[in-house]
Design a protein around this motif. Sequence first.
Motif, PDB file in Angstrom:
ATOM      1  N   ARG A 167       0.875  -1.188   0.000  1.00  0.00           N
ATOM      2  CA  ARG A 167       0.000   0.000   0.000  1.00  0.00           C
ATOM      3  C   ARG A 167       0.904   1.228   0.000  1.00  0.00           C
ATOM      4  NH1 ARG A 167      -5.208   0.907   0.804  1.00  0.00           N
ATOM      5  NH2 ARG A 167      -5.567  -1.260   1.451  1.00  0.00           N
ATOM      6  N   THR A 168       0.761   2.076  -1.016  1.00  0.00           N
ATOM      7  CA  THR A 168       1.656   3.219  -1.166  1.00  0.00           C
ATOM      8  C   THR A 168       0.983   4.297  -2.011  1.00  0.00           C
ATOM      9  OG1 THR A 168       3.879   3.875  -1.859  1.00  0.00           O
ATOM     10  CG2 THR A 168       2.753   2.284  -3.233  1.00  0.00           C
ATOM     11  N   THR A 169       1.746   5.331  -2.317  1.00  0.00           N
ATOM     12  CA  THR A 169       1.288   6.397  -3.212  1.00  0.00           C
ATOM     13  C   THR A 169       1.927   6.198  -4.568  1.00  0.00           C
ATOM     14  OG1 THR A 169       0.967   8.006  -1.430  1.00  0.00           O
ATOM     15  CG2 THR A 169       1.263   8.886  -3.649  1.00  0.00           C
ATOM     16  N   LEU A 170       1.124   6.120  -5.591  1.00  0.00           N
ATOM     17  CA  LEU A 170       1.602   5.887  -6.945  1.00  0.00           C
ATOM     18  C   LEU A 170       1.510   7.195  -7.728  1.00  0.00           C
ATOM     19  CD1 LEU A 170       2.681   3.411  -8.416  1.00  0.00           C
ATOM     20  CD2 LEU A 170       0.397   3.033  -9.351  1.00  0.00           C
ATOM     21  N   VAL A 171       2.605   7.553  -8.372  1.00  0.00           N
ATOM     22  CA  VAL A 171       2.683   8.828  -9.093  1.00  0.00           C
ATOM     23  C   VAL A 171       3.036   8.573 -10.546  1.00  0.00           C
ATOM     24  CG1 VAL A 171       3.829  11.068  -9.238  1.00  0.00           C
ATOM     25  CG2 VAL A 171       3.365  10.057  -7.002  1.00  0.00           C
ATOM     26  N   VAL A 195      11.565  18.290 -19.322  1.00  0.00           N
ATOM     27  CA  VAL A 195      10.814  18.714 -18.144  1.00  0.00           C
ATOM     28  C   VAL A 195       9.887  17.570 -17.745  1.00  0.00           C
ATOM     29  CG1 VAL A 195       9.127  20.332 -17.224  1.00  0.00           C
ATOM     30  CG2 VAL A 195      10.936  21.148 -18.749  1.00  0.00           C
ATOM     31  N   GLU A 196      10.048  17.109 -16.531  1.00  0.00           N
ATOM     32  CA  GLU A 196       9.236  16.010 -16.022  1.00  0.00           C
ATOM     33  C   GLU A 196       8.235  16.556 -15.007  1.00  0.00           C
ATOM     34  OE1 GLU A 196      10.759  11.800 -14.997  1.00  0.00           O
ATOM     35  OE2 GLU A 196      10.645  12.860 -13.081  1.00  0.00           O
ATOM     36  N   TYR A 197       6.982  16.222 -15.190  1.00  0.00           N
ATOM     37  CA  TYR A 197       5.942  16.719 -14.284  1.00  0.00           C
ATOM     38  C   TYR A 197       5.068  15.560 -13.807  1.00  0.00           C
ATOM     39  CZ  TYR A 197       2.888  16.392 -18.400  1.00  0.00           C
ATOM     40  OH  TYR A 197       2.192  15.952 -19.498  1.00  0.00           O
ATOM     41  N   VAL A 198       4.365  15.803 -12.727  1.00  0.00           N
ATOM     42  CA  VAL A 198       3.440  14.810 -12.170  1.00  0.00           C
ATOM     43  C   VAL A 198       2.115  14.929 -12.899  1.00  0.00           C
ATOM     44  CG1 VAL A 198       2.175  14.077 -10.127  1.00  0.00           C
ATOM     45  CG2 VAL A 198       4.562  14.798  -9.933  1.00  0.00           C
ATOM     46  N   GLY A 199       1.750  13.849 -13.599  1.00  0.00           N
ATOM     47  CA  GLY A 199       0.476  13.857 -14.308  1.00  0.00           C
ATOM     48  C   GLY A 199      -0.686  13.496 -13.396  1.00  0.00           C
ATOM     49  N   ARG A 200      -0.619  12.291 -12.818  1.00  0.00           N
ATOM     50  CA  ARG A 200      -1.669  11.839 -11.901  1.00  0.00           C
ATOM     51  C   ARG A 200      -1.020  11.250 -10.656  1.00  0.00           C
ATOM     52  NH1 ARG A 200      -5.394   7.786 -15.030  1.00  0.00           N
ATOM     53  NH2 ARG A 200      -3.365   7.171 -15.927  1.00  0.00           N
ATOM     54  N   LYS A 201      -1.761  11.252  -9.576  1.00  0.00           N
ATOM     55  CA  LYS A 201      -1.266  10.705  -8.314  1.00  0.00           C
ATOM     56  C   LYS A 201      -2.396   9.952  -7.634  1.00  0.00           C
ATOM     57  CE  LYS A 201       1.326  13.217  -5.615  1.00  0.00           C
ATOM     58  NZ  LYS A 201       1.774  14.244  -4.636  1.00  0.00           N
ATOM     59  N   ARG A 202      -2.078   8.745  -7.161  1.00  0.00           N
ATOM     60  CA  ARG A 202      -3.050   7.934  -6.417  1.00  0.00           C
ATOM     61  C   ARG A 202      -2.429   7.622  -5.060  1.00  0.00           C
ATOM     62  NH1 ARG A 202      -8.047   7.280  -7.119  1.00  0.00           N
ATOM     63  NH2 ARG A 202      -8.038   5.005  -6.828  1.00  0.00           N
ATOM     64  N   GLU A 203      -3.039   8.139  -4.014  1.00  0.00           N
ATOM     65  CA  GLU A 203      -2.511   7.971  -2.675  1.00  0.00           C
ATOM     66  C   GLU A 203      -3.169   6.794  -1.949  1.00  0.00           C
ATOM     67  OE1 GLU A 203      -2.959  11.651  -0.635  1.00  0.00           O
ATOM     68  OE2 GLU A 203      -1.530  12.741  -1.900  1.00  0.00           O
ATOM     69  N   ASN A 204      -2.367   6.101  -1.133  1.00  0.00           N
ATOM     70  CA  ASN A 204      -2.856   5.029  -0.264  1.00  0.00           C
ATOM     71  C   ASN A 204      -3.599   3.948  -1.057  1.00  0.00           C
ATOM     72  OD1 ASN A 204      -3.149   3.812   2.278  1.00  0.00           O
ATOM     73  ND2 ASN A 204      -5.188   4.706   2.568  1.00  0.00           N
ATOM     74  N   VAL A 205      -2.951   3.434  -2.093  1.00  0.00           N
ATOM     75  CA  VAL A 205      -3.564   2.390  -2.916  1.00  0.00           C
ATOM     76  C   VAL A 205      -2.694   1.141  -2.872  1.00  0.00           C
ATOM     77  CG1 VAL A 205      -4.737   4.001  -4.459  1.00  0.00           C
ATOM     78  CG2 VAL A 205      -2.403   3.267  -4.981  1.00  0.00           C
TER      79      VAL A 205
END
Length: 436
Positions: free
Chosen positions: A79-83, A371-381
């Motif tokens: 269980r973690t945060t996926l970015v 340039v690297e950016y965060v597109g989507r983030k799913r926390e606690n999955v």
Amino acid sequence: MFTDRGTGTEPAVGAEVESTQEGTAPPHAPGRRRSRTALIAAAFVVVTAVAVVGALGLGGGDKGPQAPPRAGSAVAVTRTTLVERTKVEGTLGYGTEIPLPVKATGTVTWLPEAGATAERGDTLLRVDDRPVVLLYGTLPMYRELGLTAAPAAPTAPESGAPTPPAPGGAGGKGTAGTSAGTGAGTGSENDTGTPPPAATPPPPQPLRGMDVLQFESNLAALGYDGFTVDEKFTSGTERAVKRWQKALGVPVTGRIGLGDVVYASGRVRLGQAGVRLGAAAGDNALTYTGTTRKVVVNASALEASWAVRGADVTVGLPDGSPVKGKVAAVGKQATAPEGEGGNGGPPTVPVTITVPDQQALGRLESGPVSVEYVGRKRENVLTVPVAALVALAEGGHGLETEDGLFVTARTGLFAEGMVEVSGPKLRAGLKVRIPQ
């Protein structure tokens, strides 16, 4: 995992999987060894394709996609945060060059080198061998600065006053056509015939305005004092200007001409000159940019949701080293890329990215960067390596537990070699196998 339905008395390959309920062990059948080998081979092909999609098509972070675990090994559901991270191309530089508002008129006699920096009090160029000096401010120079003469008071003669006698008249006698006066004159001469003394000119008056305040602020910052920094150009300001002019080696007048100074918001980096030595000065004589290096990305207008002012990004330099950046500005006007027939791609918007640590850029002044950016983030999955997924014949994906059971796994975000999974039989810590 793919399952097939066999016919006849001989169990078909994969027949035992169909009869297996989720979460239960498959029965021992004569064809089990052959079916298990075929199923694993089919799963390996599907898992390989899924891993490629997850690693190449859906992101990757600073560390890059993680290497898939060894086939046949067991891994734990975590269980973690996926970015999800995405890279786009950008250009490092100082930004677009802007013409300096040079208002001096005459012949250009000196120009700076392209790339030189200038700060308050520095000479930008020389016109007729007279320096044009950089000062800081946002209000452009629009008039000459100095003390102004007070308007003279009106001196209209009183109604009915007689015409003054001609000079040289004795005893108040008038010329022909005018009546002689015996003591009744206009006051232009006294009884002795001596004209009155000339009126004393009014003293110069202070010039007022916000441009005066801006100029006096710069004069004080350059170390000249003896006046109050306010909206009035007084005699104290004039004396300070004369000292400054003497230091510059220009005529000491106490006045600042329209072309003597140029205002900018701060230190500038000078670009290519728009004129040559000996040419007439003008608005395009010099261009400038800021002195801070920045990155500009032409982001797709359809996928620019990441470009939010203040968002953190990572800039990848040509040597591969990462540098932290921050979105500073996002253009409001989309531009269609060049291309024949309008097929150059989707419209783009300019995104400006600042780099707080300028030293991390080294001596690099311009060039292509990523340039690297965060597109989507799913926390606690819940997540597993992409390689652990098994495609099921009835559709969807599953995971094989250490006991050989297969549980359904709904997939979500793919990123960094991992995939988000969910299902009633899944929990953190559950061990699943990587198909062979």
